[in-house]
Scaffold this active site. Structure first.
Site, PDB file in Angstrom:
ATOM      1  N   ASP A 147     -17.205  -8.028  -0.873  1.00 34.09           N
ATOM      2  CA  ASP A 147     -17.085  -7.768  -2.314  1.00 34.09           C
ATOM      3  C   ASP A 147     -16.858  -6.285  -2.582  1.00 34.09           C
ATOM      4  O   ASP A 147     -16.077  -5.906  -3.458  1.00 34.09           O
ATOM      5  CB  ASP A 147     -18.347  -8.249  -3.053  1.00 34.09           C
ATOM      6  CG  ASP A 147     -18.579  -9.738  -2.898  1.00 34.09           C
ATOM      7  OD1 ASP A 147     -17.585 -10.486  -2.859  1.00 34.09           O
ATOM      8  OD2 ASP A 147     -19.750 -10.159  -2.805  1.00 34.09           O
TER       9      ASP A 147
ATOM     10  N   HIS B  31     -23.409 -13.344  -3.998  1.00 27.96           N
ATOM     11  CA  HIS B  31     -22.110 -13.420  -3.316  1.00 27.96           C
ATOM     12  C   HIS B  31     -21.392 -14.718  -3.687  1.00 27.96           C
ATOM     13  O   HIS B  31     -20.960 -15.474  -2.828  1.00 27.96           O
ATOM     14  CB  HIS B  31     -22.313 -13.317  -1.803  1.00 27.96           C
ATOM     15  CG  HIS B  31     -21.027 -13.294  -1.018  1.00 27.96           C
ATOM     16  ND1 HIS B  31     -20.054 -12.343  -1.214  1.00 27.96           N
ATOM     17  CD2 HIS B  31     -20.548 -14.121  -0.057  1.00 27.96           C
ATOM     18  CE1 HIS B  31     -19.029 -12.580  -0.391  1.00 27.96           C
ATOM     19  NE2 HIS B  31     -19.321 -13.661   0.313  1.00 27.96           N
TER      20      HIS B  31
END
Length: 337
Positions: free
Chosen positions: A172, A199
């Protein structure tokens, strides 16, 4: 003094030529898969790794033989099947777990739960028994649930150390850095965006207000950028049209995180990475924030820092989904035979 959002001190590329060495034994569990193979290649290239232990339920002897021909110092050994799992992780310093099934178009990370939860629990069980002090780095999705599962399994054996169990959310951050650099015409190697929360989908919260160097976007562009970072995995799943999910970028991100952990274990100071860990920073038991890493794992949780009003709302909106994912993982672990 370290920065909250300092880039890791060793990049994947730079690790190929660094003179720093360690004698770390690193295991990759799920080494034959789409993430596992390129991840193992990157780890084999690093002088930080002296022994590379590759485990999967199929094909690992071939992957290990192939990698063993590379002219770098790591000794590579392949292990295959449940009967060789304990030997694969015995004495490991770092264990990276990309094992599990990938997403297909139309699937959420949570759709992977039933299959991957069992796989992660089995692998965590082996780690608890054979390398209880290792740094455990979980890539297998859904990370929001697989970290609680791993933690509960370790607790059953009385070896749980919250400073050594990490959900790898690095992709990310890597994506946020790449997308911001693209929009602003910057060198992505010099951009650092902390990404907090979890996530999956809206639990992925990029803190653009804390980006270094400082960047600004109009509200509509900021919202579009945030949405792209949150759904970047789905972007790749769709582009691969049924042939898998993000594997190469995930391998890069997993290697970056592993190198940061190894650097910190070797005594390098100021190593900061975001990861999904046991946390007191919010009302969620697990939450990703920037972490100062040290010889024994997490040295200090650097917290959320100053958030913009937009980011505060993103955090508030993520809490419910995160709590549900955490409970789902804990319930699974509690009901395991």
């Amino acid at each position: 003094m370290f920065s909250r959002v300092a880039r890791p001190t060793i990049s994947v590329a730079r690790s190929l030529s660094t003179s720093s060495q360690s004698h770390a034994k690193v295991a990759v569990l799920g080494a034959s898969g789409g993430i596992g193979q390129p991840l193992s290649l990157l780890l084999k290239n690093s002088p930080l790794v002296s022994h590379l232990s590759l485990y999967d339920i199929a094909h690992t002897p071939g992957v290990a033989a192939d990698l063993s021909h590379i002219e770098t110092r790591a000794n590579v050994k392949g292990y295959i099947g449940a009967e060789q799992l304990d030997e694969a992780v015995t004495g490991c310093d770092v264990v990276v777990i990309p094992a599990g099934v990938p997403r297909k178009p139309g699937m959420t990370r949570d759709d992977l739960f039933n299959t991957n939860a069992t796989i992660v629990a089995t692998l965590a069980d082996a780690c608890a028994r054979n390398c209880p002090e290792a740094m455990i780095c979980i890539i297998a999705n859904p990370v929001n649930s697989t970290i609680p599962i791993t933690s509960e399994v370790m607790k059953k054996y009385g070896v749980y150390n919250p400073n050594r169990v990490f959900g790898v959310t690095t992709l990310d951050i890597v994506r946020a850095n790449a997308f911001v650099a693209e929009l602003k015409g910057l060198d992505p190697a010099r951009v650092n965006v902390p990404v907090v929360g979890g996530h999956a989908g809206k639990t992925i919260i990029p803190l653009i207000s804390q980006c270094t160097p400082k960047v600004e976007f109009p509200a509509d562009q900021l919202e579009a950028l945030t949405g792209r970072i949150q759904e970047a995995g789905t972007e790749v799943v769709k582009a691969k049209a049924g042939a898998g999910s993000a594997t190469l970028s995930m391998a890069y991100a997993g290697a970056r995180f592993a190198f940061s952990v190894l650097d910190a274990m070797n005594g390098k100071e100021g190593v900061v990475e975001c990861a999904y860990v046991r946390s007191e920073e919010t009302e969620c038991k697990y939450f990703s924030t920037p972490l100062l890493l040290g010889k024994s794992g997490i040295e200090k949780n650097l917290g959320l820092g100053k958030l913009s009003a937009y980011e505060e709302k993103l955090v508030a909106d993520a809490i419910g989904e995160l709590k549900a994912s955490i409970k789902k993982g804990e319930d699974f672990a509690a009901n395991m035979k």
